[in-house]
Design a protein around this motif. Structure first.
Motif, PDB file in Angstrom:
ATOM      1  N   LEU A  52     -67.035  10.489   5.549  1.00 25.96           N
ATOM      2  CA  LEU A  52     -67.940   9.349   5.715  1.00 25.96           C
ATOM      3  C   LEU A  52     -67.232   8.015   5.496  1.00 25.96           C
ATOM      4  CD1 LEU A  52     -71.098  10.783   3.903  1.00 25.96           C
ATOM      5  CD2 LEU A  52     -70.846  10.356   6.361  1.00 25.96           C
ATOM      6  N   GLY A  53     -65.925   8.045   5.254  1.00 26.17           N
ATOM      7  CA  GLY A  53     -65.157   6.812   5.143  1.00 26.17           C
ATOM      8  C   GLY A  53     -64.863   6.332   3.746  1.00 26.17           C
ATOM      9  N   PHE A  54     -65.106   7.165   2.731  1.00 26.13           N
ATOM     10  CA  PHE A  54     -64.811   6.795   1.352  1.00 26.13           C
ATOM     11  C   PHE A  54     -63.461   7.373   0.928  1.00 26.13           C
ATOM     12  CE2 PHE A  54     -69.374   6.571   1.647  1.00 26.13           C
ATOM     13  CZ  PHE A  54     -69.763   5.555   0.788  1.00 26.13           C
ATOM     14  N   THR A  55     -62.821   6.700  -0.011  1.00 27.27           N
ATOM     15  CA  THR A  55     -61.695   7.283  -0.736  1.00 27.27           C
ATOM     16  C   THR A  55     -62.261   7.971  -1.979  1.00 27.27           C
ATOM     17  OG1 THR A  55     -60.147   5.589   0.015  1.00 27.27           O
ATOM     18  CG2 THR A  55     -59.561   6.777  -1.999  1.00 27.27           C
ATOM     19  N   THR A  56     -61.703   9.112  -2.342  1.00 27.11           N
ATOM     20  CA  THR A  56     -62.172   9.806  -3.543  1.00 27.11           C
ATOM     21  C   THR A  56     -61.012  10.080  -4.489  1.00 27.11           C
ATOM     22  OG1 THR A  56     -61.945  11.982  -2.481  1.00 27.11           O
ATOM     23  CG2 THR A  56     -64.113  10.909  -2.379  1.00 27.11           C
ATOM     24  N   LEU A  57     -61.345  10.149  -5.762  1.00 28.68           N
ATOM     25  CA  LEU A  57     -60.386  10.524  -6.793  1.00 28.68           C
ATOM     26  C   LEU A  57     -61.079  11.493  -7.749  1.00 28.68           C
ATOM     27  CD1 LEU A  57     -57.609  10.196  -8.155  1.00 28.68           C
ATOM     28  CD2 LEU A  57     -58.595   8.331  -9.495  1.00 28.68           C
ATOM     29  N   ARG A  58     -60.760  12.773  -7.618  1.00 29.01           N
ATOM     30  CA  ARG A  58     -61.286  13.797  -8.524  1.00 29.01           C
ATOM     31  C   ARG A  58     -60.303  13.969  -9.684  1.00 29.01           C
ATOM     32  NH1 ARG A  58     -60.455  18.329  -6.613  1.00 29.01           N
ATOM     33  NH2 ARG A  58     -59.378  17.745  -4.690  1.00 29.01           N
ATOM     34  N   PHE A  59     -60.841  14.128 -10.887  1.00 32.16           N
ATOM     35  CA  PHE A  59     -59.945  14.225 -12.045  1.00 32.16           C
ATOM     36  C   PHE A  59     -60.520  15.172 -13.095  1.00 32.16           C
ATOM     37  CE2 PHE A  59     -62.940  10.874 -13.021  1.00 32.16           C
ATOM     38  CZ  PHE A  59     -63.228  11.044 -14.361  1.00 32.16           C
ATOM     39  N   ASN A  60     -59.643  15.633 -13.974  1.00 29.32           N
ATOM     40  CA  ASN A  60     -60.027  16.487 -15.099  1.00 29.32           C
ATOM     41  C   ASN A  60     -60.159  15.670 -16.376  1.00 29.32           C
ATOM     42  OD1 ASN A  60     -60.164  19.027 -13.852  1.00 29.32           O
ATOM     43  ND2 ASN A  60     -57.979  19.421 -14.171  1.00 29.32           N
ATOM     44  N   PHE A  61     -60.982  16.165 -17.284  1.00 31.96           N
ATOM     45  CA  PHE A  61     -60.990  15.652 -18.644  1.00 31.96           C
ATOM     46  C   PHE A  61     -59.925  16.387 -19.457  1.00 31.96           C
ATOM     47  CE2 PHE A  61     -65.479  14.578 -17.509  1.00 31.96           C
ATOM     48  CZ  PHE A  61     -65.373  13.209 -17.699  1.00 31.96           C
ATOM     49  N   PRO A  62     -59.484  15.820 -20.573  1.00 32.28           N
ATOM     50  CA  PRO A  62     -58.385  16.430 -21.343  1.00 32.28           C
ATOM     51  C   PRO A  62     -58.624  17.868 -21.768  1.00 32.28           C
ATOM     52  CG  PRO A  62     -58.692  14.164 -22.051  1.00 32.28           C
ATOM     53  CD  PRO A  62     -59.817  14.472 -21.112  1.00 32.28           C
ATOM     54  N   TYR A  63     -59.847  18.223 -22.135  1.00 29.91           N
ATOM     55  CA  TYR A  63     -60.065  19.581 -22.633  1.00 29.91           C
ATOM     56  C   TYR A  63     -59.800  20.628 -21.552  1.00 29.91           C
ATOM     57  CZ  TYR A  63     -64.730  19.800 -20.386  1.00 29.91           C
ATOM     58  OH  TYR A  63     -65.766  19.816 -19.482  1.00 29.91           O
ATOM     59  N   GLU A  65     -57.505  20.262 -19.149  1.00 30.70           N
ATOM     60  CA  GLU A  65     -56.041  20.331 -19.062  1.00 30.70           C
ATOM     61  C   GLU A  65     -55.467  21.199 -20.187  1.00 30.70           C
ATOM     62  OE1 GLU A  65     -54.363  19.196 -16.615  1.00 30.70           O
ATOM     63  OE2 GLU A  65     -55.735  17.765 -15.675  1.00 30.70           O
ATOM     64  N   GLN A  66     -56.167  21.223 -21.305  1.00 33.40           N
ATOM     65  CA  GLN A  66     -55.701  22.008 -22.451  1.00 33.40           C
ATOM     66  C   GLN A  66     -56.160  23.462 -22.396  1.00 33.40           C
ATOM     67  OE1 GLN A  66     -57.389  19.580 -25.544  1.00 33.40           O
ATOM     68  NE2 GLN A  66     -56.007  17.858 -25.117  1.00 33.40           N
ATOM     69  N   GLY A  67     -56.856  23.836 -21.331  1.00 35.13           N
ATOM     70  CA  GLY A  67     -57.280  25.216 -21.157  1.00 35.13           C
ATOM     71  C   GLY A  67     -58.526  25.599 -21.917  1.00 35.13           C
ATOM     72  N   ARG A  68     -59.300  24.603 -22.389  1.00 33.96           N
ATOM     73  CA  ARG A  68     -60.523  24.892 -23.128  1.00 33.96           C
ATOM     74  C   ARG A  68     -61.735  24.733 -22.216  1.00 33.96           C
ATOM     75  NH1 ARG A  68     -61.632  21.263 -26.652  1.00 33.96           N
ATOM     76  NH2 ARG A  68     -59.970  19.745 -26.303  1.00 33.96           N
TER      77      ARG A  68
END
Length: 214
Positions: A52-63, A65-68
């Motif tokens: 639809l013409g948007f840029t997106t940025l998906r991201f993780n929270f720290p927990y 990344e730490q495998g929790r």
């Protein structure tokens, strides 16, 4: 994939993120409490926004990344939102920024904005007003302080916003808020007797979000 540096009270860490698209508006997208940035619901939602013409940025929270599986302190999530928006401004200084999140991710975005994070729009994909069956403990005290436009995308059968009268009262306290209802939708926007993959469900919400502030 890129790494975004996040400064926590416990020290410095990084979270992974994925850019896509080249539109003038950047939608930063946070995941729900029990998932991560690569959940099919979020990838489907982001891909459809890109179309639809948007840029997106998906991201993780720290927990994540730490495998929790369980979220860490709210302060960690708020610091992550601050870092993500700063990264967007560094890469795209002239872009409009929308902060969007599924459930927990959206609530954390709202808390960050209430504490001063500057974005242009807030999008909640199933705002978790309270734990199911516990309306006496709403998570809404910060919402009236938010001045930017807010879009609540909600399923009519979502147990996190029942009774509806309580949810309606909370929305009424907001300075600039609107609601897009998904008839029959639950907390993950599933609809009984209408089985669809998670990526298709996420994609179906993109046009609603794209037009939700008009």
């Amino acid at each position: 994939m890129v790494d975004i540096r996040v400064v926590l009270l416990t020290g410095e860490t990084t979270v992974s993120a994925d850019w896509a698209g080249d539109g003038g508006t950047v939608v930063a997208i946070a995941h729900g409490a029990g998932t991560g940035k690569d959940h099919p619901f979020l990838t489907g939602f982001a891909d459809a926004l890109n179309d639809l013409g948007f840029t997106t940025l998906r991201f993780n929270f720290p927990y994540v990344e730490q495998g929790r599986r369980m979220p860490g302190p709210a302060a960690h999530a708020i610091a992550t939102w601050d870092a993500v928006v700063a990264a967007v401004r560094e890469q795209r200084p002239d872009a409009e920024i929308w902060a969007a999140g599924k459930s927990y991710g959206g609530r954390m975005a709202s808390m960050a904005v209430a504490q001063g994070l500057a974005v242009d729009r807030l999008v909640y994909l199933g705002y978790p007003l309270h734990a199911p069956g516990k309306p006496e403990k709403p998570r809404a005290e910060h919402l009236p302080a938010i001045t930017v436009p807010q879009l609540f995308v909600e399923g009519t059968n979502d147990p996190f916003i029942q009774p509806r009268s309580q949810f309606d009262e909370v929305v009424a306290t907001c300075q600039d808020a609107r609601v897009a209802w998904i008839e029959g939708g639950g907390h993950t926007f599933e609809v009984k007797r209408r089985k669809r993959p998670a990526d298709q469900i996420g994609a179906s919400l993109a046009p609603i979000v794209a037009d939700g502030f008009r």
